[in-house]
Design an enzyme around this catalytic site. Structure first.
Site, PDB file in Angstrom:
ATOM      1  N   ASN A 135      14.007   2.493  -4.227  1.00  0.00           N
ATOM      2  CA  ASN A 135      14.080   2.072  -2.832  1.00  0.00           C
ATOM      3  C   ASN A 135      13.959   3.226  -1.851  1.00  0.00           C
ATOM      4  O   ASN A 135      13.827   3.002  -0.648  1.00  0.00           O
ATOM      5  CB  ASN A 135      15.411   1.332  -2.619  1.00  0.00           C
ATOM      6  CG  ASN A 135      15.660   0.967  -1.176  1.00  0.00           C
ATOM      7  OD1 ASN A 135      14.940   0.174  -0.585  1.00  0.00           O
ATOM      8  ND2 ASN A 135      16.681   1.583  -0.582  1.00  0.00           N
ATOM      9  N   SER A 194       6.247  -2.502   1.666  1.00  0.00           N
ATOM     10  CA  SER A 194       6.410  -2.939   3.049  1.00  0.00           C
ATOM     11  C   SER A 194       5.274  -3.884   3.404  1.00  0.00           C
ATOM     12  O   SER A 194       4.201  -3.849   2.773  1.00  0.00           O
ATOM     13  CB  SER A 194       6.378  -1.724   3.989  1.00  0.00           C
ATOM     14  OG  SER A 194       6.304  -2.128   5.346  1.00  0.00           O
ATOM     15  N   TYR A 207       2.481   6.068   6.456  1.00  0.00           N
ATOM     16  CA  TYR A 207       3.463   5.121   5.925  1.00  0.00           C
ATOM     17  C   TYR A 207       2.764   3.928   5.276  1.00  0.00           C
ATOM     18  O   TYR A 207       3.098   3.520   4.154  1.00  0.00           O
ATOM     19  CB  TYR A 207       4.376   4.647   7.056  1.00  0.00           C
ATOM     20  CG  TYR A 207       5.458   3.680   6.620  1.00  0.00           C
ATOM     21  CD1 TYR A 207       6.626   4.143   6.031  1.00  0.00           C
ATOM     22  CD2 TYR A 207       5.314   2.308   6.807  1.00  0.00           C
ATOM     23  CE1 TYR A 207       7.634   3.254   5.634  1.00  0.00           C
ATOM     24  CE2 TYR A 207       6.303   1.421   6.416  1.00  0.00           C
ATOM     25  CZ  TYR A 207       7.461   1.907   5.835  1.00  0.00           C
ATOM     26  OH  TYR A 207       8.437   1.024   5.434  1.00  0.00           O
ATOM     27  N   SER A 210       1.106   4.856   2.019  1.00  0.00           N
ATOM     28  CA  SER A 210       2.077   5.083   0.950  1.00  0.00           C
ATOM     29  C   SER A 210       2.600   3.762   0.397  1.00  0.00           C
ATOM     30  O   SER A 210       2.817   3.624  -0.811  1.00  0.00           O
ATOM     31  CB  SER A 210       3.235   5.948   1.460  1.00  0.00           C
ATOM     32  OG  SER A 210       4.063   5.240   2.372  1.00  0.00           O
ATOM     33  N   LYS A 211       2.802   2.782   1.267  1.00  0.00           N
ATOM     34  CA  LYS A 211       3.330   1.504   0.822  1.00  0.00           C
ATOM     35  C   LYS A 211       2.265   0.647   0.137  1.00  0.00           C
ATOM     36  O   LYS A 211       2.571  -0.139  -0.781  1.00  0.00           O
ATOM     37  CB  LYS A 211       3.958   0.753   1.995  1.00  0.00           C
ATOM     38  CG  LYS A 211       5.185   1.458   2.585  1.00  0.00           C
ATOM     39  CD  LYS A 211       6.256   1.714   1.537  1.00  0.00           C
ATOM     40  CE  LYS A 211       7.543   2.258   2.149  1.00  0.00           C
ATOM     41  NZ  LYS A 211       8.611   2.451   1.139  1.00  0.00           N
ATOM     42  N   ILE A 240      13.359  -5.227   9.344  1.00  0.00           N
ATOM     43  CA  ILE A 240      14.737  -5.345   8.865  1.00  0.00           C
ATOM     44  C   ILE A 240      15.589  -4.334   9.629  1.00  0.00           C
ATOM     45  O   ILE A 240      15.166  -3.189   9.832  1.00  0.00           O
ATOM     46  CB  ILE A 240      14.839  -5.040   7.352  1.00  0.00           C
ATOM     47  CG1 ILE A 240      13.689  -5.690   6.571  1.00  0.00           C
ATOM     48  CG2 ILE A 240      16.196  -5.455   6.821  1.00  0.00           C
ATOM     49  CD1 ILE A 240      13.651  -7.187   6.595  1.00  0.00           C
TER      50      ILE A 240
END
Length: 314
Positions: A135, A194, A207, A210-211, A240
């Site tokens: 995580n 994500s 980001y 990477s996800k 979230i």
């Protein structure tokens, strides 16, 4: 039996080695065949669990560690690069669930020797590893791609993607080990991706890349673990309220515009970490025994459609 054939047999999951048992009949129809135990009870009873990215008080990692402990895990390792709150989390979990062994570990989730060491510790202490929730992650560089540095891009990929690869590599090797209490190889590797890895406009370029890579890792590794009973899935959270997004929610509350947070998804709200943790619990349990190689969006429906401005449908 030749050694190579015996080795292949030992590497098979229980379902391939024994099949899914016949449940008998009710009158003239077959009863429902099941793999998982009754979900009324503890859902990860006696499992050994490692979770990275658990330091944030509002984070998905902490919430997931609580769910695993609440649902009967034998041991939970809570790990993070930042140890500010780990001791507090440990005391809280132990006070709520005194039968669970809680271990804290401070390390970089993208450091191979550190990941290897925490997995080895679980094997040494308990002789098994059942769940590894990779995580750990960072937000990336919130700038246009033309303003990003190669070094910054690489740092995001290292933390968000290499960490997942290392978790899958070492966890899968450990999950193959069997014993009297675990006669067949099995386990669940869970990766935090994500919605930014599924669609654009949910994160910066580094980001998002990477996800997207995390999703691909889960998909490709699921095939390489074929027949082993070890599953790997990616969770793709939307908006979230965690330490990573706290400023967004705080600013909205200050301006009185909290109602607008999450307005582009069908549920028209943001989420709290426990709503993602419940999915991590399901994926870590035997109830998800046939869920493998998937990217599970937990986004209030944001990734289900194209973005529109509310009330402006033509």
């Amino acid at each position: 039996m030749p050694f190579s054939a015996k080795q292949r047999l030992q590497a098979l999951s229980q379902q391939l080695a024994e099949g899914i048992p016949d449940a008998g009949k009710f009158e003239d129809i077959p009863r429902i065949r099941q793999v998982a135990q009754d979900s009324v009870g503890p859902r990860v009873k006696d499992k050994v669990v490692i979770v990275t990215g658990t330091n944030s008080p509002a984070g998905i990692g902490r919430a997931s560690a609580h769910q695993y402990a609440h649902n009967g895990a034998k041991a939970v390792y809570i790990c993070d690069f930042d140890s500010t709150h780990l001791a507090t989390h440990k005391r809280e979990i132990e006070s709520l669930y005194p039968g669970v062994d809680v271990h804290t570990r401070q390390f970089d989730a993208a450091n191979e020797e550190a990941v290897k060491a925490v997995v080895a510790d679980a094997l040494q202490k308990y002789g098994r590893l059942d769940v590894f929730f990779a995580n750990a992650g960072i937000v990336g560089q919130p700038v246009a791609f033309t303003d990003m540095s190669a070094e910054g891009f690489a740092k995001t990929m290292n933390t968000n993607t290499i960490s997942v690869f290392l978790a899958a590599k070492h966890a899968s090797l450990a999950m193959r080990q069997t014993s009297a209490s675990k006669p067949y190889p099995s386990g669940s590797i869970i990766c935090t991706a994500s919605v930014a890895g599924l669609r654009s406009n949910a994160g910066s370029t580094d980001y998002s890349a990477s996800k997207a890579a995390v999703v691909s890792i889960a998909q490709t590794i699921s095939y390489q673990l074929g027949g082993s009973g070890i599953r790997i899935n990616a969770i793709c959270p939307g908006l979230i309220e965690t330490g990573m997004t706290q400023s967004v929610f705080d600013r909205a509350r200050e301006r009185g515009t909290e109602r607008k947070v999450g307005q582009l998804n069908p549920l028209q709200r943001g989420a709290v970490a426990d709503e993602v943790a419940r999915v991590a619990l399901f994926l870590g349990s035997d109830e998800s025994s046939y869920v493998n190689g998937q990217a599970w969006a937990v986004c209030g429906g944001l990734s289900a459609g194209h973005p529109v401005v509310p009330g402006k449908l033509a």
